[in-house]
Enzyme design. Sequence first.
Site, PDB file in Angstrom:
ATOM      1  N   CYS A  21      37.087 -33.673 118.707  1.00  0.00           N
ATOM      2  CA  CYS A  21      37.375 -32.534 119.572  1.00  0.00           C
ATOM      3  C   CYS A  21      38.643 -32.805 120.379  1.00  0.00           C
ATOM      4  CB  CYS A  21      36.179 -32.325 120.497  1.00  0.00           C
ATOM      5  SG  CYS A  21      36.309 -30.873 121.534  1.00  0.00           S
ATOM      6  N   PRO A  22      39.548 -31.853 120.409  1.00  0.00           N
ATOM      7  CA  PRO A  22      39.476 -30.463 119.949  1.00  0.00           C
ATOM      8  C   PRO A  22      40.108 -30.216 118.582  1.00  0.00           C
ATOM      9  CG  PRO A  22      41.379 -30.673 121.367  1.00  0.00           C
ATOM     10  CD  PRO A  22      40.735 -32.056 121.276  1.00  0.00           C
TER      11      PRO A  22
END
Length: 84
Positions: A21-22
């Site tokens: 993430c992201p």
Amino acid sequence: MSEPIENLTVDAVLEAVGLFCPEPVMMLHQKVRDLPAGGLLKVIATDPSTRRDIPKFCVFLGHELVAEQAEEGTFLYWIRKKPD
């Protein structure tokens, strides 16, 4: 879902293995943009946070999460791009 996942014909595959993430969602956003309306994208990821992020992405942007699977630390998603 009306047919088994194995029978679905995908238009594109996004491999986000090893990314965290992201990055997977950012890559997903770009890949979906490149798909035609109604196109089917298969996403392969290893970040467990995608189990939360990808369904929310689909709801927020109006795409259909056709199916999802988890297999030994790999998360698979089939996403149909919304009609124009």
